[in-house]
Design a protein around this motif. Structure first.
Motif, PDB file in Angstrom:
ATOM      1  N   ASP A 366       0.808  -1.208   0.000  1.00  0.00           N
ATOM      2  CA  ASP A 366       0.000   0.000   0.000  1.00  0.00           C
ATOM      3  C   ASP A 366       0.848   1.267   0.000  1.00  0.00           C
ATOM      4  O   ASP A 366       0.401   2.319  -0.452  1.00  0.00           O
ATOM      5  CB  ASP A 366      -0.962   0.006   1.196  1.00  0.00           C
ATOM      6  N   LEU A 367       2.084   1.176   0.491  1.00  0.00           N
ATOM      7  CA  LEU A 367       2.978   2.328   0.433  1.00  0.00           C
ATOM      8  C   LEU A 367       3.466   2.557  -0.990  1.00  0.00           C
ATOM      9  O   LEU A 367       3.421   3.680  -1.514  1.00  0.00           O
ATOM     10  CB  LEU A 367       4.197   2.113   1.341  1.00  0.00           C
ATOM     11  N   LEU A 368       3.932   1.482  -1.628  1.00  0.00           N
ATOM     12  CA  LEU A 368       4.662   1.626  -2.886  1.00  0.00           C
ATOM     13  C   LEU A 368       3.776   1.630  -4.125  1.00  0.00           C
ATOM     14  O   LEU A 368       4.222   2.034  -5.197  1.00  0.00           O
ATOM     15  CB  LEU A 368       5.706   0.509  -2.997  1.00  0.00           C
ATOM     16  N   ARG A 369       2.523   1.201  -3.977  1.00  0.00           N
ATOM     17  CA  ARG A 369       1.616   1.220  -5.135  1.00  0.00           C
ATOM     18  C   ARG A 369       0.930   2.567  -5.319  1.00  0.00           C
ATOM     19  O   ARG A 369       0.148   2.745  -6.257  1.00  0.00           O
ATOM     20  CB  ARG A 369       0.551   0.122  -5.000  1.00  0.00           C
ATOM     21  N   TRP A 370       1.192   3.508  -4.458  1.00  0.00           N
ATOM     22  CA  TRP A 370       0.567   4.832  -4.563  1.00  0.00           C
ATOM     23  C   TRP A 370       0.814   5.471  -5.928  1.00  0.00           C
ATOM     24  O   TRP A 370       1.887   5.319  -6.514  1.00  0.00           O
ATOM     25  CB  TRP A 370       1.121   5.744  -3.463  1.00  0.00           C
ATOM     26  N   ARG A 371      -0.207   6.165  -6.422  1.00  0.00           N
ATOM     27  CA  ARG A 371      -0.086   6.920  -7.662  1.00  0.00           C
ATOM     28  C   ARG A 371      -0.445   8.376  -7.408  1.00  0.00           C
ATOM     29  O   ARG A 371      -1.335   8.670  -6.602  1.00  0.00           O
ATOM     30  CB  ARG A 371      -1.022   6.364  -8.744  1.00  0.00           C
ATOM     31  N   PRO A 372       0.212   9.302  -8.104  1.00  0.00           N
ATOM     32  CA  PRO A 372      -0.157  10.710  -7.958  1.00  0.00           C
ATOM     33  C   PRO A 372      -1.548  10.975  -8.497  1.00  0.00           C
ATOM     34  O   PRO A 372      -2.064  10.187  -9.310  1.00  0.00           O
ATOM     35  CB  PRO A 372       0.904  11.454  -8.782  1.00  0.00           C
ATOM     36  N   GLY A 379     -10.485  19.117 -13.374  1.00  0.00           N
ATOM     37  CA  GLY A 379      -9.487  19.495 -12.383  1.00  0.00           C
ATOM     38  C   GLY A 379      -9.532  18.652 -11.142  1.00  0.00           C
ATOM     39  O   GLY A 379      -8.835  18.918 -10.178  1.00  0.00           O
ATOM     40  N   SER A 380     -10.384  17.609 -11.138  1.00  0.00           N
ATOM     41  CA  SER A 380     -10.475  16.761  -9.952  1.00  0.00           C
ATOM     42  C   SER A 380      -9.497  15.623 -10.060  1.00  0.00           C
ATOM     43  O   SER A 380      -9.086  15.232 -11.150  1.00  0.00           O
ATOM     44  CB  SER A 380     -11.900  16.221  -9.791  1.00  0.00           C
ATOM     45  N   GLU A 381      -9.159  15.039  -8.930  1.00  0.00           N
ATOM     46  CA  GLU A 381      -8.191  13.950  -8.930  1.00  0.00           C
ATOM     47  C   GLU A 381      -8.822  12.641  -9.364  1.00  0.00           C
ATOM     48  O   GLU A 381     -10.036  12.488  -9.387  1.00  0.00           O
ATOM     49  CB  GLU A 381      -7.605  13.777  -7.517  1.00  0.00           C
ATOM     50  N   GLY A 382      -7.979  11.710  -9.725  1.00  0.00           N
ATOM     51  CA  GLY A 382      -8.457  10.381 -10.051  1.00  0.00           C
ATOM     52  C   GLY A 382      -8.946   9.647  -8.844  1.00  0.00           C
ATOM     53  O   GLY A 382      -8.700  10.051  -7.708  1.00  0.00           O
ATOM     54  N   ARG A 383      -9.675   8.564  -9.069  1.00  0.00           N
ATOM     55  CA  ARG A 383     -10.195   7.760  -7.963  1.00  0.00           C
ATOM     56  C   ARG A 383      -9.695   6.336  -8.109  1.00  0.00           C
ATOM     57  O   ARG A 383      -9.074   5.968  -9.092  1.00  0.00           O
ATOM     58  CB  ARG A 383     -11.732   7.778  -7.994  1.00  0.00           C
ATOM     59  N   GLY A 384     -10.034   5.510  -7.106  1.00  0.00           N
ATOM     60  CA  GLY A 384      -9.654   4.117  -7.184  1.00  0.00           C
ATOM     61  C   GLY A 384      -8.234   3.900  -6.707  1.00  0.00           C
ATOM     62  O   GLY A 384      -7.663   4.723  -6.012  1.00  0.00           O
ATOM     63  N   PRO A 385      -7.644   2.770  -7.056  1.00  0.00           N
ATOM     64  CA  PRO A 385      -6.358   2.376  -6.485  1.00  0.00           C
ATOM     65  C   PRO A 385      -5.212   3.293  -6.852  1.00  0.00           C
ATOM     66  O   PRO A 385      -4.175   3.253  -6.216  1.00  0.00           O
ATOM     67  CB  PRO A 385      -6.142   0.967  -7.062  1.00  0.00           C
ATOM     68  N   SER A 386      -5.369   4.131  -7.893  1.00  0.00           N
ATOM     69  CA  SER A 386      -4.267   5.009  -8.257  1.00  0.00           C
ATOM     70  C   SER A 386      -4.454   6.413  -7.713  1.00  0.00           C
ATOM     71  O   SER A 386      -3.699   7.317  -8.033  1.00  0.00           O
ATOM     72  CB  SER A 386      -4.150   5.079  -9.791  1.00  0.00           C
ATOM     73  N   ALA A 387      -5.453   6.629  -6.896  1.00  0.00           N
ATOM     74  CA  ALA A 387      -5.738   7.986  -6.426  1.00  0.00           C
ATOM     75  C   ALA A 387      -4.850   8.364  -5.262  1.00  0.00           C
ATOM     76  O   ALA A 387      -4.268   7.545  -4.586  1.00  0.00           O
ATOM     77  CB  ALA A 387      -7.206   8.084  -6.003  1.00  0.00           C
ATOM     78  N   ALA A 388      -4.763   9.680  -5.018  1.00  0.00           N
ATOM     79  CA  ALA A 388      -3.914  10.179  -3.942  1.00  0.00           C
ATOM     80  C   ALA A 388      -4.432   9.819  -2.570  1.00  0.00           C
ATOM     81  O   ALA A 388      -3.712   9.933  -1.579  1.00  0.00           O
ATOM     82  CB  ALA A 388      -3.781  11.699  -4.053  1.00  0.00           C
ATOM     83  N   HIS A 389      -5.677   9.405  -2.461  1.00  0.00           N
ATOM     84  CA  HIS A 389      -6.221   9.032  -1.149  1.00  0.00           C
ATOM     85  C   HIS A 389      -5.690   7.692  -0.665  1.00  0.00           C
ATOM     86  O   HIS A 389      -5.770   7.405   0.517  1.00  0.00           O
ATOM     87  CB  HIS A 389      -7.759   8.961  -1.220  1.00  0.00           C
ATOM     88  N   THR A 390      -5.198   6.834  -1.552  1.00  0.00           N
ATOM     89  CA  THR A 390      -4.841   5.477  -1.145  1.00  0.00           C
ATOM     90  C   THR A 390      -3.515   5.435  -0.455  1.00  0.00           C
ATOM     91  O   THR A 390      -2.731   6.351  -0.536  1.00  0.00           O
ATOM     92  CB  THR A 390      -4.804   4.564  -2.375  1.00  0.00           C
TER      93      THR A 390
END
Length: 390
Positions: A366-372, A379-390
């Protein structure tokens, strides 16, 4: 043009400055020192942070100047591997590996990208007005649409925003860092654990070895000779640790007590101020994520800059609080001194590695799979496993 003032010229502050410049902001980075003089020696940059730097086209310059890690893992004080993996395994799993470089090298890359016109040295910040967006300095007041507080673990800006917060807590260990010439030594990147003791070894660019160590210690202990202290603790450990200590320059060994923000902040923003890096979530070094999370902060903040800063807090607070806790959990494992507890700890790691060969990588997925965050038309961020919230 929107104006941003960044307080602090460390990794997080410089990355934030570059990211905001790339977004079209008029940026001024304030640094109280007369020159950028990196505190520390080596710096590990994992795949999550390299991915963040890629959004600024700075990932490849760092990769070219750093040394990719081959076999890495944890050993005991006799040199027996407890758990390990390789850079190839990490790249296959995450699309990238970890690099280790000189902190000064990473800072130079960021400074070049920022440009000298955005940096103001020898400037002390005396306070901020978060509501009005004013930074008070020794050279006068600066107005800003956004103030980025990258002023470190003892952040005065954090105290201004959250005066009731208890601040940094002592983690119970002191840490040493040094750069040592490799000579003719064979170096395998590893971290060795003993009874309350840790010694890390990483080869960096230019045949320089970055070493670090920790030991359980009362806060504020004073040592007359730091190298002698290290030899006393680690002189009987496996090679090349004793040889590296013999080659270390006593005058260039850095030691500091380790503190962290045990109590999470209620938010990473207040008014027109956003906190990044150690000012927001100082952590122990056990996961090697301190600088990496500061870099993530900077990229996510630039993504949300100009909008509601509550979105920045929402994207970063949960993730970083979790990493602070996990890093301290590892720190507690390294602090074990009871022989039976240490034996059980080492046995558990070895058994887990035998049963699940990729356990070392799986534990940090979960640390290393983070995506920007991903830019979209809205102008909104992406969602799902590549989002900045993960």
């Amino acid at each position: 043009m929107s104006k941003a003032v960044v307080i602090g010229g460390g990794i997080g502050g410089l990355t934030a400055g570059v990211a905001l410049v790339r977004k079209g902001w008029d940026v001024t980075v304030l640094e109280r020192a007369p020159k950028i003089d990196p505190v520390g020696s080596g710096l590990a940059i994992a795949s999550n942070a390299l991915r963040a730097l890629d959004t600024l086209d700075l990932g490849d310059p760092i990769r070219r100047l750093a040394r990719l890690q081959g076999q890495v893992g944890i050993r005991d004080e006799r040199g027996r591997w407890l758990v390990r993996t390789t850079g190839d395994d990490a790249e296959a799993r995450y699309g990238d590996s970890m690099v280790v470089t000189l902190r000064a090298t990473a800072m130079d890359v960021l400074l070049d990208a920022l440009g000298s016109g955005h940096l103001r040295l020898n400037t002390t910040v005396s306070g901020v007005d978060a509501g009005r967006g004013v930074v008070h300095t020794t050279d006068g007041d600066l107005e800003a649409d956004l103030i980025v507080a990258a002023d470190g673990i003892h952040s005065e800006t954090r105290r201004t925003l959250f005066p009731e917060h208890p601040g940094p807590a002592y983690a119970g260990v002191t840490a040493w860092r040094a750069l040592v010439p490799r000579g003719d030594l064979t170096i395998r990147s590893s971290e060795s654990w003993g009874r309350g003791l840790v010694f890390g070894v990483h080869l960096v660019a230019g045949d320089i070895v970055y070493v670090y160590a920790t030991d359980v210690s009362p806060a504020g202990a004073v040592h007359a000779d730091e190298r002698e202290e290290l030899v006393r603790r680690f002189g009987g450990w496996h090679e090349p640790i004793p040889a590296l200590l013999r080659g270390a320059d006593p005058a260039r060994i850095i030691r500091n007590d380790v503190y962290h923000l045990r109590t999470p902040l209620p938010a990473f923003h207040g008014g027109k101020v956003a906190l990044v890096g150690d000012a927001a979530h100082a952590m122990t070094p056990n996961l090697g994520q301190g600088a990496c999370q500061a870099i993530e902060d900077a990229i996510v903040l630039a993504h949300f800059a100009g909008g509601d800063l509550a979105a920045y807090t929402a994207a970063r607070l949960r993730r970083t609080s979790k990493i602070v806790r996990r890093s301290m959990s590892v720190c507690r494992m390294t602090k074990l001194r009871n022989p039976a507890a240490v034996w059980l700890r080492d046995l558990g790691m070895s058994a887990a590695a035998r049963l699940t060969p990729d356990v070392m990588l799986r534990s940090v997925d979960d640390l290393l799979r983070w995506r920007p965050p991903v830019e979209t038309g809205s102008g909104s961020e992406g969602r799902g496993p590549s989002a900045a919230h993960t």
